[in-house]
Write a protein that holds these residues in place. Structure first.
Motif, PDB file in Angstrom:
ATOM      1  N   ALA A 153       0.984  10.694   0.677  1.00  0.00           N
ATOM      2  CA  ALA A 153       1.238   9.783   1.800  1.00  0.00           C
ATOM      3  C   ALA A 153       0.036   8.866   2.040  1.00  0.00           C
ATOM      4  O   ALA A 153       0.199   7.685   2.344  1.00  0.00           O
ATOM      5  CB  ALA A 153       1.568  10.583   3.061  1.00  0.00           C
ATOM      6  N   GLU A 154      -1.184   9.416   1.899  1.00  0.00           N
ATOM      7  CA  GLU A 154      -2.390   8.601   2.063  1.00  0.00           C
ATOM      8  C   GLU A 154      -2.431   7.485   1.014  1.00  0.00           C
ATOM      9  O   GLU A 154      -2.772   6.340   1.324  1.00  0.00           O
ATOM     10  CB  GLU A 154      -3.645   9.464   1.950  1.00  0.00           C
ATOM     11  CG  GLU A 154      -3.888  10.363   3.141  1.00  0.00           C
ATOM     12  CD  GLU A 154      -5.089  11.292   2.923  1.00  0.00           C
ATOM     13  OE1 GLU A 154      -5.876  11.074   1.987  1.00  0.00           O
ATOM     14  OE2 GLU A 154      -5.221  12.255   3.706  1.00  0.00           O
ATOM     15  N   LEU A 155      -2.084   7.815  -0.227  1.00  0.00           N
ATOM     16  CA  LEU A 155      -2.071   6.803  -1.285  1.00  0.00           C
ATOM     17  C   LEU A 155      -1.027   5.721  -1.008  1.00  0.00           C
ATOM     18  O   LEU A 155      -1.259   4.533  -1.235  1.00  0.00           O
ATOM     19  CB  LEU A 155      -1.805   7.457  -2.650  1.00  0.00           C
ATOM     20  CG  LEU A 155      -2.936   8.314  -3.202  1.00  0.00           C
ATOM     21  CD1 LEU A 155      -2.472   9.104  -4.416  1.00  0.00           C
ATOM     22  CD2 LEU A 155      -4.137   7.455  -3.552  1.00  0.00           C
ATOM     23  N   ARG A 156       0.131   6.125  -0.506  1.00  0.00           N
ATOM     24  CA  ARG A 156       1.167   5.149  -0.162  1.00  0.00           C
ATOM     25  C   ARG A 156       0.698   4.269   0.995  1.00  0.00           C
ATOM     26  O   ARG A 156       0.822   3.051   0.952  1.00  0.00           O
ATOM     27  CB  ARG A 156       2.468   5.856   0.221  1.00  0.00           C
ATOM     28  CG  ARG A 156       3.567   4.856   0.614  1.00  0.00           C
ATOM     29  CD  ARG A 156       4.675   5.455   1.395  1.00  0.00           C
ATOM     30  NE  ARG A 156       4.141   6.097   2.588  1.00  0.00           N
ATOM     31  CZ  ARG A 156       4.784   7.006   3.294  1.00  0.00           C
ATOM     32  NH1 ARG A 156       5.977   7.402   2.940  1.00  0.00           N
ATOM     33  NH2 ARG A 156       4.243   7.547   4.370  1.00  0.00           N
ATOM     34  N   ASN A 157       0.118   4.881   2.027  1.00  0.00           N
ATOM     35  CA  ASN A 157      -0.330   4.128   3.202  1.00  0.00           C
ATOM     36  C   ASN A 157      -1.466   3.173   2.861  1.00  0.00           C
ATOM     37  O   ASN A 157      -1.630   2.140   3.500  1.00  0.00           O
ATOM     38  CB  ASN A 157      -0.750   5.077   4.316  1.00  0.00           C
ATOM     39  CG  ASN A 157       0.420   5.871   4.864  1.00  0.00           C
ATOM     40  OD1 ASN A 157       1.575   5.510   4.675  1.00  0.00           O
ATOM     41  ND2 ASN A 157       0.133   6.969   5.519  1.00  0.00           N
ATOM     42  N   ALA A 158      -2.265   3.528   1.849  1.00  0.00           N
ATOM     43  CA  ALA A 158      -3.372   2.662   1.445  1.00  0.00           C
ATOM     44  C   ALA A 158      -2.905   1.540   0.524  1.00  0.00           C
ATOM     45  O   ALA A 158      -3.685   0.692   0.129  1.00  0.00           O
ATOM     46  CB  ALA A 158      -4.452   3.491   0.749  1.00  0.00           C
ATOM     47  N   GLY A 159      -1.610   1.550   0.159  1.00  0.00           N
ATOM     48  CA  GLY A 159      -1.087   0.496  -0.695  1.00  0.00           C
ATOM     49  C   GLY A 159      -1.289   0.748  -2.179  1.00  0.00           C
ATOM     50  O   GLY A 159      -1.043  -0.120  -3.004  1.00  0.00           O
ATOM     51  N   ILE A 160      -1.763   1.938  -2.531  1.00  0.00           N
ATOM     52  CA  ILE A 160      -1.997   2.267  -3.936  1.00  0.00           C
ATOM     53  C   ILE A 160      -0.685   2.612  -4.626  1.00  0.00           C
ATOM     54  O   ILE A 160      -0.472   2.267  -5.776  1.00  0.00           O
ATOM     55  CB  ILE A 160      -3.023   3.413  -4.055  1.00  0.00           C
ATOM     56  CG1 ILE A 160      -4.369   2.945  -3.500  1.00  0.00           C
ATOM     57  CG2 ILE A 160      -3.152   3.898  -5.491  1.00  0.00           C
ATOM     58  CD1 ILE A 160      -5.394   4.033  -3.353  1.00  0.00           C
ATOM     59  N   LEU A 161       0.194   3.305  -3.904  1.00  0.00           N
ATOM     60  CA  LEU A 161       1.506   3.666  -4.440  1.00  0.00           C
ATOM     61  C   LEU A 161       2.588   2.841  -3.760  1.00  0.00           C
ATOM     62  O   LEU A 161       2.512   2.590  -2.563  1.00  0.00           O
ATOM     63  CB  LEU A 161       1.816   5.150  -4.181  1.00  0.00           C
ATOM     64  CG  LEU A 161       0.960   6.198  -4.865  1.00  0.00           C
ATOM     65  CD1 LEU A 161       1.399   7.590  -4.459  1.00  0.00           C
ATOM     66  CD2 LEU A 161       1.040   6.057  -6.359  1.00  0.00           C
ATOM     67  N   SER A 162       3.585   2.476  -4.528  1.00  0.00           N
ATOM     68  CA  SER A 162       4.734   1.804  -3.924  1.00  0.00           C
ATOM     69  C   SER A 162       5.623   2.864  -3.270  1.00  0.00           C
ATOM     70  O   SER A 162       5.471   4.059  -3.514  1.00  0.00           O
ATOM     71  CB  SER A 162       5.532   1.052  -4.988  1.00  0.00           C
ATOM     72  OG  SER A 162       6.189   1.977  -5.846  1.00  0.00           O
ATOM     73  N   GLU A 163       6.561   2.407  -2.454  1.00  0.00           N
ATOM     74  CA  GLU A 163       7.485   3.340  -1.797  1.00  0.00           C
ATOM     75  C   GLU A 163       8.300   4.106  -2.835  1.00  0.00           C
ATOM     76  O   GLU A 163       8.560   5.295  -2.674  1.00  0.00           O
ATOM     77  CB  GLU A 163       8.401   2.570  -0.841  1.00  0.00           C
ATOM     78  CG  GLU A 163       9.205   3.460   0.079  1.00  0.00           C
ATOM     79  CD  GLU A 163       8.359   4.310   1.028  1.00  0.00           C
ATOM     80  OE1 GLU A 163       8.722   5.483   1.256  1.00  0.00           O
ATOM     81  OE2 GLU A 163       7.340   3.818   1.535  1.00  0.00           O
ATOM     82  N   GLU A 164       8.676   3.435  -3.914  1.00  0.00           N
ATOM     83  CA  GLU A 164       9.471   4.088  -4.966  1.00  0.00           C
ATOM     84  C   GLU A 164       8.660   5.176  -5.661  1.00  0.00           C
ATOM     85  O   GLU A 164       9.164   6.269  -5.926  1.00  0.00           O
ATOM     86  CB  GLU A 164       9.958   3.057  -5.999  1.00  0.00           C
ATOM     87  CG  GLU A 164      10.962   2.067  -5.460  1.00  0.00           C
ATOM     88  CD  GLU A 164      10.300   0.929  -4.658  1.00  0.00           C
ATOM     89  OE1 GLU A 164       9.097   0.659  -4.840  1.00  0.00           O
ATOM     90  OE2 GLU A 164      10.995   0.320  -3.826  1.00  0.00           O
ATOM     91  N   GLU A 165       7.386   4.872  -5.973  1.00  0.00           N
ATOM     92  CA  GLU A 165       6.526   5.869  -6.614  1.00  0.00           C
ATOM     93  C   GLU A 165       6.326   7.069  -5.696  1.00  0.00           C
ATOM     94  O   GLU A 165       6.372   8.220  -6.139  1.00  0.00           O
ATOM     95  CB  GLU A 165       5.165   5.256  -6.962  1.00  0.00           C
ATOM     96  CG  GLU A 165       5.233   4.208  -8.046  1.00  0.00           C
ATOM     97  CD  GLU A 165       3.942   3.419  -8.183  1.00  0.00           C
ATOM     98  OE1 GLU A 165       3.645   3.017  -9.305  1.00  0.00           O
ATOM     99  OE2 GLU A 165       3.235   3.212  -7.168  1.00  0.00           O
ATOM    100  N   PHE A 166       6.111   6.786  -4.413  1.00  0.00           N
ATOM    101  CA  PHE A 166       5.922   7.856  -3.439  1.00  0.00           C
ATOM    102  C   PHE A 166       7.152   8.752  -3.375  1.00  0.00           C
ATOM    103  O   PHE A 166       7.056   9.980  -3.440  1.00  0.00           O
ATOM    104  CB  PHE A 166       5.622   7.257  -2.055  1.00  0.00           C
ATOM    105  CG  PHE A 166       5.648   8.272  -0.937  1.00  0.00           C
ATOM    106  CD1 PHE A 166       4.573   9.116  -0.731  1.00  0.00           C
ATOM    107  CD2 PHE A 166       6.745   8.389  -0.099  1.00  0.00           C
ATOM    108  CE1 PHE A 166       4.597  10.055   0.289  1.00  0.00           C
ATOM    109  CE2 PHE A 166       6.780   9.325   0.919  1.00  0.00           C
ATOM    110  CZ  PHE A 166       5.698  10.156   1.105  1.00  0.00           C
ATOM    111  N   THR A 167       8.329   8.137  -3.267  1.00  0.00           N
ATOM    112  CA  THR A 167       9.572   8.900  -3.149  1.00  0.00           C
ATOM    113  C   THR A 167       9.812   9.768  -4.385  1.00  0.00           C
ATOM    114  O   THR A 167      10.197  10.934  -4.271  1.00  0.00           O
ATOM    115  CB  THR A 167      10.763   7.946  -2.929  1.00  0.00           C
ATOM    116  OG1 THR A 167      10.490   7.145  -1.780  1.00  0.00           O
ATOM    117  CG2 THR A 167      12.051   8.706  -2.713  1.00  0.00           C
TER     118      THR A 167
END
Length: 177
Positions: A153-167
């Motif tokens: 979640a931290e990586l997604r919130n920092a913009g490193i991961l896209s929503e698709e990658e996170f999911t």
């Protein structure tokens, strides 16, 4: 040609950071080759999915210069929770600079003033503040999915991961529980 930059900042473009410098007569940006530590960490945590999505190749490396006199428009657009795109439209080209929300108004104002022929202050403006995403910590032990989900979640919130990658990675972690 002016040799003192009025403003410098980093812009996140297509999975790479670009160094941008605004001079009184031109905008210059450059992207180096290679992979950042954040990109490698994201690649490890997503099992390589983020590296496949954004690529590892150096084909995006390069430099570009746009004369201020060829700029026809400067526009800002929100780009997610943390970033704004400053879109510079010039004759024959358009470049998007992705910067933290707090930096965008200063960048747009400086570029607009230069296009309109307003002379900037003789002293260079202080560099725009650069948002530093929290450094990801080492991968947690394989047996602690809660910590893995928090880091994801931290990586997604920092913009490193896209929503698709996170999911996708979240589903993989939850399937192992």
């Amino acid at each position: 040609m002016s040799s003192t930059a009025l403003m410098t900042f980093k812009s996140h473009i297509d999975g790479k950071n670009a160094d941008v410098a605004i001079y009184s007569d031109r905008i210059e940006w450059s992207r180096g080759r290679g992979v950042s530590g954040k990109k490698l960490t994201a690649g490890l945590l997503t099992g390589g999915a983020s590296l496949l999505a954004t690529g590892v190749r150096g084909s995006g490396a390069g430099t570009e210069m746009i004369p201020v006199k060829s700029i026809t428009s400067v526009v800002t657009k929100r780009d997610g929770l943390m970033y704004t795109k400053v879109v510079v439209v010039a004759s024959g080209n358009t470049i998007d600079f992705r910067v933290p929300h707090a930096s965008a108004p200063g960048i747009k104002t400086l570029l607009t003033d230069l296009v309109l022929g307003k002379v900037p202050a003789t002293e260079p403006a202080p560099p725009a503040p650069v948002h530093q995403a929290p450094a990801p910590t080492a991968a947690p032990p394989a047996g602690d999915p809660v910590v893995q989900l928090q880091q994801l979640a931290e990586l997604r919130n920092a913009g490193i991961l896209s929503e698709e990658e996170f999911t996708a990675k979240k589903a993989e972690i939850l399937a192992r529980m």
